[in-house]
Design a protein around this motif. Structure first.
Motif, PDB file in Angstrom:
ATOM      1  N   GLY A  45      44.536  44.614  35.678  1.00 23.38           N
ATOM      2  CA  GLY A  45      43.614  43.482  35.610  1.00 23.38           C
ATOM      3  C   GLY A  45      44.340  42.150  35.682  1.00 23.38           C
ATOM      4  O   GLY A  45      43.903  41.222  36.370  1.00 23.38           O
ATOM      5  N   LEU A  46      45.465  42.052  34.990  1.00 23.02           N
ATOM      6  CA  LEU A  46      46.256  40.814  35.028  1.00 23.02           C
ATOM      7  C   LEU A  46      46.824  40.579  36.430  1.00 23.02           C
ATOM      8  O   LEU A  46      46.853  39.432  36.905  1.00 23.02           O
ATOM      9  CB  LEU A  46      47.387  40.877  34.004  1.00 23.02           C
ATOM     10  CG  LEU A  46      46.943  40.801  32.546  1.00 23.02           C
ATOM     11  CD1 LEU A  46      48.130  41.075  31.615  1.00 23.02           C
ATOM     12  CD2 LEU A  46      46.319  39.458  32.237  1.00 23.02           C
ATOM     13  N   GLU A  47      47.253  41.649  37.093  1.00 21.26           N
ATOM     14  CA  GLU A  47      47.789  41.497  38.458  1.00 21.26           C
ATOM     15  C   GLU A  47      46.695  41.031  39.409  1.00 21.26           C
ATOM     16  O   GLU A  47      46.933  40.212  40.281  1.00 21.26           O
ATOM     17  CB  GLU A  47      48.398  42.813  38.924  1.00 21.26           C
ATOM     18  CG  GLU A  47      49.718  43.121  38.242  1.00 21.26           C
ATOM     19  CD  GLU A  47      50.257  44.510  38.574  1.00 21.26           C
ATOM     20  OE1 GLU A  47      49.520  45.346  39.138  1.00 21.26           O
ATOM     21  OE2 GLU A  47      51.432  44.748  38.227  1.00 21.26           O
ATOM     22  N   ARG A  48      45.469  41.542  39.238  1.00 21.44           N
ATOM     23  CA  ARG A  48      44.353  41.095  40.098  1.00 21.44           C
ATOM     24  C   ARG A  48      44.028  39.622  39.864  1.00 21.44           C
ATOM     25  O   ARG A  48      43.630  38.928  40.785  1.00 21.44           O
ATOM     26  CB  ARG A  48      43.122  41.961  39.842  1.00 21.44           C
ATOM     27  CG  ARG A  48      43.195  43.315  40.519  1.00 21.44           C
ATOM     28  CD  ARG A  48      41.832  44.000  40.528  1.00 21.44           C
ATOM     29  NE  ARG A  48      41.346  44.254  39.187  1.00 21.44           N
ATOM     30  CZ  ARG A  48      41.497  45.391  38.524  1.00 21.44           C
ATOM     31  NH1 ARG A  48      42.142  46.387  39.079  1.00 21.44           N
ATOM     32  NH2 ARG A  48      41.036  45.537  37.310  1.00 21.44           N
ATOM     33  N   LEU A  49      44.197  39.158  38.630  1.00 16.98           N
ATOM     34  CA  LEU A  49      43.936  37.745  38.341  1.00 16.98           C
ATOM     35  C   LEU A  49      44.958  36.835  38.996  1.00 16.98           C
ATOM     36  O   LEU A  49      44.624  35.708  39.382  1.00 16.98           O
ATOM     37  CB  LEU A  49      43.964  37.517  36.826  1.00 16.98           C
ATOM     38  CG  LEU A  49      42.793  38.037  36.021  1.00 16.98           C
ATOM     39  CD1 LEU A  49      43.046  37.851  34.535  1.00 16.98           C
ATOM     40  CD2 LEU A  49      41.500  37.332  36.422  1.00 16.98           C
ATOM     41  N   SER A  50      46.183  37.289  39.148  1.00 17.28           N
ATOM     42  CA  SER A  50      47.236  36.432  39.701  1.00 17.28           C
ATOM     43  C   SER A  50      47.232  36.405  41.222  1.00 17.28           C
ATOM     44  O   SER A  50      47.940  35.616  41.811  1.00 17.28           O
ATOM     45  CB  SER A  50      48.605  36.886  39.185  1.00 17.28           C
ATOM     46  OG  SER A  50      48.904  38.179  39.674  1.00 17.28           O
ATOM     47  N   VAL A  51      46.441  37.255  41.860  1.00 17.04           N
ATOM     48  CA  VAL A  51      46.395  37.272  43.329  1.00 17.04           C
ATOM     49  C   VAL A  51      45.473  36.230  43.866  1.00 17.04           C
ATOM     50  O   VAL A  51      44.594  35.731  43.375  1.00 17.04           O
ATOM     51  CB  VAL A  51      45.958  38.679  43.838  1.00 17.04           C
ATOM     52  CG1 VAL A  51      45.770  38.687  45.332  1.00 17.04           C
ATOM     53  CG2 VAL A  51      46.962  39.700  43.402  1.00 17.04           C
TER      54      VAL A  51
END
Length: 123
Positions: free
Chosen positions: A117-123
């Motif tokens: 979820g955090l990786e999706r937010l940073s994209v």
């Protein structure tokens, strides 16, 4: 809570020894972290009327989601006493302890989902 109710609580707690409130118990039956949030899932005025004053105050205060630390301040009782009394209320099903991040500390699947979820937010 009113200022008058708060001062009544403080004076009552000073006169009654903590071990009296907990029946001599020093350990809670449930793990209750200071930052954990508690709430009352189904308020029961009949149950509230049967509780001792400190437990009643905890039960009433937890009608709105509140942390264990905040309850300790509101009732003006030591954190250890609050944990024991709350543990009794949890055992009765009167209050619900919401999961904390600590709950998921060793759950690799949950940690993976959080990371995704955090990786999706940073994209």
């Amino acid at each position: 809570m009113t200022a008058e109710g708060s001062s009544m609580s403080r004076s009552r707690s000073r006169r009654i020894r903590p071990y009296t409130l907990t029946g001599g118990r020093t350990q809670a039956k449930h793990e209750l972290l200071v930052e954990a949030l508690v709430s009352v899932p189904r308020y029961d005025p009949g149950l509230s009327a049967t509780l001792m004053p400190e437990s009643r105050e905890l039960y009433e205060s937890a009608r709105a989601r509140v942390s264990i630390a905040e309850l300790s301040v509101a009732v003006a009782a030591p954190l250890g006493v609050i944990r024991v009394l709350l543990s009794d209320l949890v055992a009765q099903g009167a209050v619900y302890v919401h999961p904390t991040a600590h709950t998921y500390h060793h759950d690799r699947e949950m940690l993976g989902r959080i990371l995704d979820g955090l990786e999706r937010l940073s994209v």
